[in-house]
Design a protein around this motif. Structure first.
Motif, PDB file in Angstrom:
ATOM      1  N   GLY A  42      25.255  34.746  37.800  1.00  0.00           N
ATOM      2  CA  GLY A  42      26.039  33.786  38.277  1.00  0.00           C
ATOM      3  C   GLY A  42      27.677  34.746  37.989  1.00  0.00           C
ATOM      4  O   GLY A  42      28.037  35.149  37.025  1.00  0.00           O
ATOM      5  N   ALA A  43      28.417  34.702  39.477  1.00  0.00           N
ATOM      6  CA  ALA A  43      30.017  35.098  39.055  1.00  0.00           C
ATOM      7  C   ALA A  43      30.721  34.896  38.562  1.00  0.00           C
ATOM      8  O   ALA A  43      31.866  34.711  37.747  1.00  0.00           O
ATOM      9  CB  ALA A  43      31.039  34.789  40.865  1.00  0.00           C
ATOM     10  N   VAL A  44      30.267  33.233  38.077  1.00  0.00           N
ATOM     11  CA  VAL A  44      30.980  32.403  37.459  1.00  0.00           C
ATOM     12  C   VAL A  44      30.672  32.334  36.277  1.00  0.00           C
ATOM     13  O   VAL A  44      31.718  32.201  35.030  1.00  0.00           O
ATOM     14  CB  VAL A  44      31.186  30.846  37.702  1.00  0.00           C
ATOM     15  N   ALA A  45      29.691  32.744  35.643  1.00  0.00           N
ATOM     16  CA  ALA A  45      28.777  32.843  34.591  1.00  0.00           C
ATOM     17  C   ALA A  45      29.705  34.264  33.863  1.00  0.00           C
ATOM     18  O   ALA A  45      30.156  34.338  32.556  1.00  0.00           O
ATOM     19  CB  ALA A  45      28.247  32.735  34.569  1.00  0.00           C
ATOM     20  N   LEU A  46      29.171  35.244  34.949  1.00  0.00           N
ATOM     21  CA  LEU A  46      30.219  36.325  33.953  1.00  0.00           C
ATOM     22  C   LEU A  46      32.249  36.320  33.979  1.00  0.00           C
ATOM     23  O   LEU A  46      32.177  36.594  32.874  1.00  0.00           O
ATOM     24  CB  LEU A  46      29.080  37.236  35.310  1.00  0.00           C
ATOM     25  N   GLN A  65      37.558  39.986  41.823  1.00  0.00           N
ATOM     26  CA  GLN A  65      36.540  40.359  42.348  1.00  0.00           C
ATOM     27  C   GLN A  65      35.251  39.696  41.913  1.00  0.00           C
ATOM     28  O   GLN A  65      34.890  38.674  43.417  1.00  0.00           O
ATOM     29  CB  GLN A  65      35.813  41.860  41.761  1.00  0.00           C
ATOM     30  N   LEU A  66      34.648  38.757  41.098  1.00  0.00           N
ATOM     31  CA  LEU A  66      34.064  37.798  40.617  1.00  0.00           C
ATOM     32  C   LEU A  66      34.261  36.525  41.501  1.00  0.00           C
ATOM     33  O   LEU A  66      33.778  36.144  41.992  1.00  0.00           O
ATOM     34  CB  LEU A  66      33.207  37.512  39.620  1.00  0.00           C
ATOM     35  N   LEU A  67      35.455  36.424  41.403  1.00  0.00           N
ATOM     36  CA  LEU A  67      36.665  35.054  41.455  1.00  0.00           C
ATOM     37  C   LEU A  67      36.414  34.927  43.017  1.00  0.00           C
ATOM     38  O   LEU A  67      36.126  33.719  43.775  1.00  0.00           O
ATOM     39  CB  LEU A  67      37.445  34.758  40.878  1.00  0.00           C
ATOM     40  N   GLY A  68      36.490  36.353  43.619  1.00  0.00           N
ATOM     41  CA  GLY A  68      36.207  36.239  45.344  1.00  0.00           C
ATOM     42  C   GLY A  68      34.882  35.762  45.281  1.00  0.00           C
ATOM     43  O   GLY A  68      34.841  35.940  46.539  1.00  0.00           O
ATOM     44  N   VAL A  69      33.985  35.933  44.516  1.00  0.00           N
ATOM     45  CA  VAL A  69      32.402  35.930  45.015  1.00  0.00           C
ATOM     46  C   VAL A  69      32.203  34.700  45.353  1.00  0.00           C
ATOM     47  O   VAL A  69      31.488  34.543  46.628  1.00  0.00           O
ATOM     48  CB  VAL A  69      31.301  37.039  44.221  1.00  0.00           C
ATOM     49  N   ALA A 108      29.596  45.633  41.116  1.00  0.00           N
ATOM     50  CA  ALA A 108      30.179  44.810  40.404  1.00  0.00           C
ATOM     51  C   ALA A 108      29.403  43.977  38.903  1.00  0.00           C
ATOM     52  O   ALA A 108      29.908  43.721  37.775  1.00  0.00           O
ATOM     53  CB  ALA A 108      30.562  43.757  40.648  1.00  0.00           C
ATOM     54  N   ARG A 109      28.138  44.184  39.036  1.00  0.00           N
ATOM     55  CA  ARG A 109      27.332  43.771  37.599  1.00  0.00           C
ATOM     56  C   ARG A 109      27.180  45.116  36.906  1.00  0.00           C
ATOM     57  O   ARG A 109      27.137  45.034  35.608  1.00  0.00           O
ATOM     58  CB  ARG A 109      25.341  43.633  38.139  1.00  0.00           C
ATOM     59  N   GLU A 110      26.807  45.995  37.941  1.00  0.00           N
ATOM     60  CA  GLU A 110      26.723  47.922  36.449  1.00  0.00           C
ATOM     61  C   GLU A 110      27.968  47.556  35.778  1.00  0.00           C
ATOM     62  O   GLU A 110      28.297  48.276  34.451  1.00  0.00           O
ATOM     63  CB  GLU A 110      26.976  48.399  37.177  1.00  0.00           C
ATOM     64  N   MET A 126      41.258  49.168  29.129  1.00  0.00           N
ATOM     65  CA  MET A 126      39.732  48.410  29.485  1.00  0.00           C
ATOM     66  C   MET A 126      40.633  46.965  29.941  1.00  0.00           C
ATOM     67  O   MET A 126      39.941  45.869  31.095  1.00  0.00           O
ATOM     68  CB  MET A 126      39.359  48.000  28.339  1.00  0.00           C
ATOM     69  N   ASN A 127      41.270  46.369  29.504  1.00  0.00           N
ATOM     70  CA  ASN A 127      41.821  44.492  30.098  1.00  0.00           C
ATOM     71  C   ASN A 127      41.941  45.348  31.591  1.00  0.00           C
ATOM     72  O   ASN A 127      41.909  44.103  31.660  1.00  0.00           O
ATOM     73  CB  ASN A 127      43.470  44.579  29.382  1.00  0.00           C
ATOM     74  N   GLU A 128      42.601  45.915  32.202  1.00  0.00           N
ATOM     75  CA  GLU A 128      42.946  46.335  33.639  1.00  0.00           C
ATOM     76  C   GLU A 128      41.772  46.006  34.406  1.00  0.00           C
ATOM     77  O   GLU A 128      41.565  45.738  35.010  1.00  0.00           O
ATOM     78  CB  GLU A 128      43.732  47.359  33.626  1.00  0.00           C
ATOM     79  N   ASN A 129      40.975  46.675  33.562  1.00  0.00           N
ATOM     80  CA  ASN A 129      39.125  46.327  34.709  1.00  0.00           C
ATOM     81  C   ASN A 129      39.121  45.336  33.950  1.00  0.00           C
ATOM     82  O   ASN A 129      38.063  44.925  35.049  1.00  0.00           O
ATOM     83  CB  ASN A 129      38.237  47.666  33.558  1.00  0.00           C
ATOM     84  N   ILE A 130      38.554  44.540  33.283  1.00  0.00           N
ATOM     85  CA  ILE A 130      38.393  43.133  32.761  1.00  0.00           C
ATOM     86  C   ILE A 130      39.085  42.589  34.211  1.00  0.00           C
ATOM     87  O   ILE A 130      38.026  41.950  34.937  1.00  0.00           O
ATOM     88  CB  ILE A 130      38.288  42.837  31.526  1.00  0.00           C
ATOM     89  N   GLY A 131      39.800  42.458  34.390  1.00  0.00           N
ATOM     90  CA  GLY A 131      41.252  41.791  35.019  1.00  0.00           C
ATOM     91  C   GLY A 131      40.087  42.021  36.357  1.00  0.00           C
ATOM     92  O   GLY A 131      40.319  41.092  37.036  1.00  0.00           O
ATOM     93  N   GLY A 132      40.487  43.358  37.191  1.00  0.00           N
ATOM     94  CA  GLY A 132      39.841  43.601  38.445  1.00  0.00           C
ATOM     95  C   GLY A 132      38.832  42.731  38.241  1.00  0.00           C
ATOM     96  O   GLY A 132      38.801  42.767  39.409  1.00  0.00           O
ATOM     97  N   LEU A 133      38.072  42.993  37.437  1.00  0.00           N
ATOM     98  CA  LEU A 133      36.114  42.154  37.578  1.00  0.00           C
ATOM     99  C   LEU A 133      36.560  41.295  37.997  1.00  0.00           C
ATOM    100  O   LEU A 133      35.776  40.767  38.358  1.00  0.00           O
ATOM    101  CB  LEU A 133      35.421  43.085  36.747  1.00  0.00           C
ATOM    102  N   MET A 134      36.921  40.543  36.886  1.00  0.00           N
ATOM    103  CA  MET A 134      37.216  38.842  37.369  1.00  0.00           C
ATOM    104  C   MET A 134      37.186  38.704  38.518  1.00  0.00           C
ATOM    105  O   MET A 134      36.793  37.758  39.174  1.00  0.00           O
ATOM    106  CB  MET A 134      38.366  38.085  36.022  1.00  0.00           C
TER     107      MET A 134
END
Length: 171
Positions: A156-160, A11-15, A24-26, A1-9
């Motif tokens: 938004g991306a930063v909050a997420l 992705q969000l920071l890239g936005v 990404a929201r889903e 799960m931590n890999e998923n969190i890191g990858g999603l973070m």
């Protein structure tokens, strides 16, 4: 799960300030549903208190605008309940004197129909005032939103990213 969190973070920071892609929201929503309520609440509180995100009032108003009628009622009643005796005066000041009699510090009880009458701008004012009267309202609202992560995913991306960071640390 931590890999998923890191990858999603990442992705969000890239936005950046751009719109968060629906995928990404889903993915955030799936992670949030699996997180402990405590770590989710702590992450939401961190986003609410950050200088990198919009104000507490702005974020609460945004999520109010995305909420269903029951969630809107829960949002407003928690905010009003956290304001104590100043709630009635603020509702009157906002031109909602018909609702002011419904708000009291012991039992906030706006109905679903009454909560639906509020605009996001009015909810922003209520949330901002609630925070100034009772800084602990941030924790109350964070706990509420931890029970409704479908609303959190609209931020938004930063909050997420901040919320995900807390979830990741909690694991």
């Amino acid at each position: 799960m931590n890999e998923n969190i890191g990858g999603l973070m990442q992705q969000l920071l890239g936005v950046g300030a751009g719109a968060v892609p629906e995928a990404a929201r889903e993915e955030f929503h799936q992670v949030a549903q699996q997180a402990s309520p405590e770590s989710l609440s702590q992450g939401i509180a961190a986003a609410f208190n950050s200088e990198q995100t919009p104000s507490f009032g702005s974020m609460v108003a945004h999520m109010f605008g995305q909420a269903n009628p029951d969630q809107k009622t829960g949002i407003v009643n928690r905010l009003i309940g956290g304001m104590g005796p100043s709630a009635a005066a603020l509702l009157s000041q906002l031109g909602l004197s018909g609702l002011a009699g419904q708000a009291n510090a012991v039992t906030p009880n706006l109905t679903t129909d009454q909560a639906a009458q509020l605009s996001t701008g009015q909810v922003q004012q209520i949330a901002t005032q609630a925070q100034s009267v009772n800084p602990g309202i941030v924790g109350t609202m964070s706990n509420f939103y931890a029970q409704h992560p479908v609303l959190v995913k609209t931020l938004g991306a930063v909050a997420l990213s901040m919320v995900l960071g807390r979830i990741g640390r909690g694991r």
